[in-house]
Design an enzyme around this catalytic site. Structure first.
Site, PDB file in Angstrom:
ATOM      1  N   GLY A   7     -41.254  -8.597 -61.929  1.00 33.73           N
ATOM      2  CA  GLY A   7     -40.321  -7.596 -61.404  1.00 33.73           C
ATOM      3  C   GLY A   7     -40.747  -7.179 -60.008  1.00 33.73           C
ATOM      4  N   ALA A   8     -39.845  -7.367 -59.031  1.00 32.96           N
ATOM      5  CA  ALA A   8     -40.185  -7.031 -57.635  1.00 32.96           C
ATOM      6  C   ALA A   8     -39.385  -5.825 -57.181  1.00 32.96           C
ATOM      7  CB  ALA A   8     -39.922  -8.231 -56.735  1.00 32.96           C
ATOM      8  N   GLY A   9     -39.446  -4.757 -57.954  1.00 31.57           N
ATOM      9  CA  GLY A   9     -38.739  -3.532 -57.599  1.00 31.57           C
ATOM     10  C   GLY A   9     -39.689  -2.496 -57.038  1.00 31.57           C
ATOM     11  N   CYS A  33     -31.726   9.081 -66.562  1.00 30.70           N
ATOM     12  CA  CYS A  33     -31.732   9.054 -65.101  1.00 30.70           C
ATOM     13  C   CYS A  33     -30.475   9.786 -64.652  1.00 30.70           C
ATOM     14  CB  CYS A  33     -31.721   7.590 -64.671  1.00 30.70           C
ATOM     15  SG  CYS A  33     -31.685   7.319 -62.910  1.00 30.70           S
ATOM     16  N   CYS A  81     -38.847  14.704 -56.536  1.00 30.83           N
ATOM     17  CA  CYS A  81     -37.633  13.923 -56.383  1.00 30.83           C
ATOM     18  C   CYS A  81     -36.695  14.630 -55.410  1.00 30.83           C
ATOM     19  CB  CYS A  81     -36.964  13.736 -57.744  1.00 30.83           C
ATOM     20  SG  CYS A  81     -35.568  12.635 -57.651  1.00 30.83           S
TER      21      CYS A  81
HETATM   22  C1  LIG Z   1     -28.788   4.585 -58.326  1.00 34.19           C
HETATM   23  C2  LIG Z   1     -30.190   5.081 -58.507  1.00 34.19           C
HETATM   24  C3  LIG Z   1     -30.683   6.011 -57.598  1.00 34.19           C
HETATM   25  C4  LIG Z   1     -31.969   6.502 -57.745  1.00 34.19           C
HETATM   26  N1  LIG Z   1     -32.430   7.434 -56.864  1.00 34.19           N
HETATM   27  C5  LIG Z   1     -33.691   7.863 -56.974  1.00 34.19           C
HETATM   28  C6  LIG Z   1     -34.192   8.826 -56.039  1.00 34.19           C
HETATM   29  O1  LIG Z   1     -33.469   9.285 -55.154  1.00 34.19           O
HETATM   30  N2  LIG Z   1     -35.486   9.210 -56.166  1.00 34.19           N
HETATM   31  C7  LIG Z   1     -36.277   8.729 -57.148  1.00 34.19           C
HETATM   32  O2  LIG Z   1     -37.467   9.093 -57.210  1.00 34.19           O
HETATM   33  N3  LIG Z   1     -35.835   7.835 -58.048  1.00 34.19           N
HETATM   34  C8  LIG Z   1     -34.562   7.393 -57.977  1.00 34.19           C
HETATM   35  N4  LIG Z   1     -34.095   6.483 -58.880  1.00 34.19           N
HETATM   36  C9  LIG Z   1     -35.040   5.926 -59.857  1.00 34.19           C
HETATM   37  C10 LIG Z   1     -35.815   4.768 -59.216  1.00 34.19           C
HETATM   38  O3  LIG Z   1     -34.912   3.867 -58.622  1.00 34.19           O
HETATM   39  C11 LIG Z   1     -36.640   4.092 -60.277  1.00 34.19           C
HETATM   40  O4  LIG Z   1     -37.626   5.008 -60.681  1.00 34.19           O
HETATM   41  C12 LIG Z   1     -37.335   2.837 -59.774  1.00 34.19           C
HETATM   42  O5  LIG Z   1     -36.430   1.914 -59.222  1.00 34.19           O
HETATM   43  C13 LIG Z   1     -38.096   2.203 -60.913  1.00 34.19           C
HETATM   44  O6  LIG Z   1     -38.814   1.123 -60.441  1.00 34.19           O
HETATM   45  P1  LIG Z   1     -39.070  -0.133 -61.388  1.00 34.19           P
HETATM   46  O7  LIG Z   1     -39.945  -1.044 -60.625  1.00 34.19           O
HETATM   47  O8  LIG Z   1     -39.487   0.327 -62.722  1.00 34.19           O
HETATM   48  O9  LIG Z   1     -37.610  -0.786 -61.561  1.00 34.19           O
HETATM   49  P2  LIG Z   1     -36.682  -1.437 -60.452  1.00 34.19           P
HETATM   50  O10 LIG Z   1     -36.883  -0.841 -59.120  1.00 34.19           O
HETATM   51  O11 LIG Z   1     -35.325  -1.420 -61.047  1.00 34.19           O
HETATM   52  O12 LIG Z   1     -37.184  -2.936 -60.373  1.00 34.19           O
HETATM   53  C14 LIG Z   1     -37.169  -3.794 -61.481  1.00 34.19           C
HETATM   54  C15 LIG Z   1     -37.141  -5.215 -60.963  1.00 34.19           C
HETATM   55  O13 LIG Z   1     -37.384  -6.103 -62.047  1.00 34.19           O
HETATM   56  C16 LIG Z   1     -36.520  -7.205 -61.912  1.00 34.19           C
HETATM   57  N5  LIG Z   1     -36.355  -7.842 -63.223  1.00 34.19           N
HETATM   58  C17 LIG Z   1     -35.669  -7.361 -64.282  1.00 34.19           C
HETATM   59  N6  LIG Z   1     -35.734  -8.242 -65.294  1.00 34.19           N
HETATM   60  C18 LIG Z   1     -36.489  -9.289 -64.864  1.00 34.19           C
HETATM   61  C19 LIG Z   1     -36.897 -10.492 -65.456  1.00 34.19           C
HETATM   62  N7  LIG Z   1     -36.545 -10.840 -66.700  1.00 34.19           N
HETATM   63  N8  LIG Z   1     -37.651 -11.340 -64.719  1.00 34.19           N
HETATM   64  C20 LIG Z   1     -38.023 -11.038 -63.453  1.00 34.19           C
HETATM   65  N9  LIG Z   1     -37.648  -9.888 -62.820  1.00 34.19           N
HETATM   66  C21 LIG Z   1     -36.886  -9.035 -63.540  1.00 34.19           C
HETATM   67  C22 LIG Z   1     -35.234  -6.609 -61.350  1.00 34.19           C
HETATM   68  O14 LIG Z   1     -34.438  -7.616 -60.742  1.00 34.19           O
HETATM   69  C23 LIG Z   1     -35.781  -5.594 -60.369  1.00 34.19           C
HETATM   70  O15 LIG Z   1     -35.984  -6.159 -59.109  1.00 34.19           O
HETATM   71  C24 LIG Z   1     -32.790   6.028 -58.806  1.00 34.19           C
HETATM   72  C25 LIG Z   1     -32.278   5.113 -59.728  1.00 34.19           C
HETATM   73  C26 LIG Z   1     -30.986   4.650 -59.582  1.00 34.19           C
HETATM   74  C27 LIG Z   1     -30.435   3.675 -60.603  1.00 34.19           C
END
Ligand SMILES: Cc1cc2nc3c(=O)[nH]c(=O)nc-3n(C[C@H](O)[C@H](O)[C@H](O)COP(=O)(O)OP(=O)(O)OC[C@H]3O[C@@H](n4cnc5c(N)ncnc54)[C@H](O)[C@@H]3O)c2cc1C
Length: 434
Positions: free
Chosen positions: A8-10, A160, A346
């Site tokens: 996951g590259a988030g 969320c 936040c």
């Molecule tokens: C619309 C929106 C607005 C937001 N605004 C805020 C804000 O203003 N402030 C705040 O603090 N938080 C905010 N959040 C919450 C914040 O975005 C999340 O806390 C954060 O993105 C979580 O990071 P993560 O790495 O867990 O998931 P993500 O950032 O979603 O990254 C997950 C990654 O895993 C990848 N992935 C998924 N499945 C697989 C797989 N099987 N194989 C390989 N890769 C995969 C996805 O493609 C994605 O790139 C918001 C959320 C949303 C939906």
């Protein structure tokens, strides 16, 4: 060659891969497995959906980043994991073996729990993925040409809520600027017990400030409410009321992604990964997790069950601690292990003003049920701070930085947030509620 893998590259995964690259020696491989070719700054998608900025503004190419920062990139989604055999399978059948893995795959979106919900065959918009935000933007442009009632909300079980408030209040501002607000009755419908709850109870001022904002903007609020179904242009509520809409954006509840749900013993019944305070899986020692994919139990049950928010800043702290601890496990750092405190800030942007919500920590002390501090403050500075943070975050991603010391210092100096503490020995009590 020893290998650490990040899935996951988030917001969690990419900074964690950078941290691992920084901690581990050169002869140790850091592999990043990404389901998409781009990094997306998800919080920016609210503005993308409203047409305030292009999607490219919140994305960066992962191939270029991986080359520049010495990561091995596998640009295919993970389809299966064997945590006992330390082996991952990606789309196409290729396998990747690892010594340690960090799972940061965010959420799968549970639209299927409500008939008619969501943009794939349903009738509501979402802003949770880049594809959804683009679809929501197209629908928004059509809506501006033919305005009608606007409904924004969240499904029962959602955790969320911030993005729903941002979309709601930025849409209101947009409509006012265009002189269309008179023609658009706006309703916010939510399972939260009160407006401004956002999944965290008892944050000082949060209810008052958010209620005040809704009243100022003339928005009808329906709280403690379940959406039961969505029909074309009608949202059905548990109390029998039907809300007509010309545009509806409803955040779904989340679950873990499918390869976690398909792996016995890895996730809970929803596919969220249990972890100990150091972000390590209690059963599979080579598995760590961070961000939305982690299991955090809501400590304050509400009449309609809702999840606990896992904000971007909580995600970064979890990911940084997990990367540090993996480096300790792999013998590259001396220790002690780190525990993310889950003290969170936040910024929510609402057009010309915004609210900063602070919960330190998000999970209250399990014994006293209290937080060290929690409060909300309102002001235009929140909008500037959020815009500046986004630019800063995108720069960090470009230059390969995770969570640098000056950011930790800034959060401590400005908001009294302490992001990490050293872990006691492994037998430590779990993060409250996990
Ligand atoms: C619309 C929106 C607005 C937001 N605004 C805020 C804000 O203003 N402030 C705040 O603090 N938080 C905010 N959040 C919450 C914040 O975005 C999340 O806390 C954060 O993105 C979580 O990071 P993560 O790495 O867990 O998931 P993500 O950032 O979603 O990254 C997950 C990654 O895993 C990848 N992935 C998924 N499945 C697989 C797989 N099987 N194989 C390989 N890769 C995969 C996805 O493609 C994605 O790139 C918001 C959320 C949303 C939906």
């Amino acid at each position: 060659m020893a290998r650490a893998v990040v899935i996951g590259a988030g917001l969690g995964g990419l900074p964690a891969a950078y941290e691992l690259r920084h901690h581990l020696p050169k002869d140790c491989d850091v592999t990043l497995i990404a389901g998409e070719p781009q990094f997306t700054f998800i919080p920016g998608l609210v503005q993308v959906a409203l047409g305030h900025k292009p999607l490219e503004h919140v994305q960066q190419d992962l191939h270029a980043l991986a080359r520049r920062h010495h990561l091995t990139l596998v640009d295919r989604a993970v389809t299966a994991i064997d945590p006992a055999g330390r082996r991952i399978t990606v789309a196409g059948g290729e396998t990747v073996d690892y010594d340690q893995v960090l799972i940061a795959t965010g959420a799968a979106l549970a639209f299927d729990l409500i008939p008619g919900l969501g943009p794939h065959g349903g009738h509501t918009q979402s802003i949770c993925t880049p594809e959804h935000a683009l679809q929501a933007r197209e629908a928004w442009q059509r809506f501006l040409e033919e305005p009608g009632p606007l409904v924004v909300g969240a499904a029962p079980g959602a955790g969320c809520f911030g993005p729903a408030y941002e979309f709601l209040l930025m849409a209101d501002h947009d409509l006012r600027r265009r002189g269309l607000r008179e023609r658009v009755p706006i309703t916010y419908v939510t399972p939260e017990p009160y407006v401004g709850h956002l999944g965290v109870s008892g944050v000082k001022n949060a209810r008052e400030l958010t209620t005040q904002l809704m009243a100022e903007r003339g928005i009808e609020v329906i709280d403690s409410m379940r959406i039961t179904a969505v029909e074309p242009q009608r949202l059905l509520l548990e109390n029998g009321r039907a809300l007509p809409f010309g545009y509806a954006m409803v955040l779904p509840s989340f679950r873990g992604v499918s390869f976690i749900r398909d792996c016995p013993g890895l996730g809970d019944e929803k596919g969220f990964i249990p972890v100990d305070p150091t972000m390590r899986h209690p059963r599979f020692e080579s598995v760590h997790a961070a961000g939305v994919s982690v299991k955090l139990v809501q400590p304050d049950p509400t009449p309609i069950p809702i999840g606990l928010p896992k904000s971007g800043q909580m995600t970064e702290a979890m990911a940084t601690a997990a990367a540090h601890n993996i480096a300790v496990e792999m013998g590259a750092l001396p220790g002690p292990l780190q525990v993310p405190t889950l003290e969170a800030l936040c910024f929510a942007e609402f057009g010309p003003t915004g609210i900063a919500y602070i919960a330190a920590p998000v999970l209250p002390d399990p014994e006293t049920g209290r937080r060290r501090s929690s409060y909300a403050v309102r002001g235009p500075w929140v909008v500037w701070a959020k815009a500046a943070f986004e630019e800063y975050f995108m720069l960090k991603i470009r230059y390969g930085a995770g969570l640098p010391w000056f950011e930790r210092l800034g959060l401590r100096a400005l908001f009294r947030l302490r992001l990490f503490r050293p872990a006691p020995p492994r037998q430590a009590p779990q993060i409250a509620g996990t």
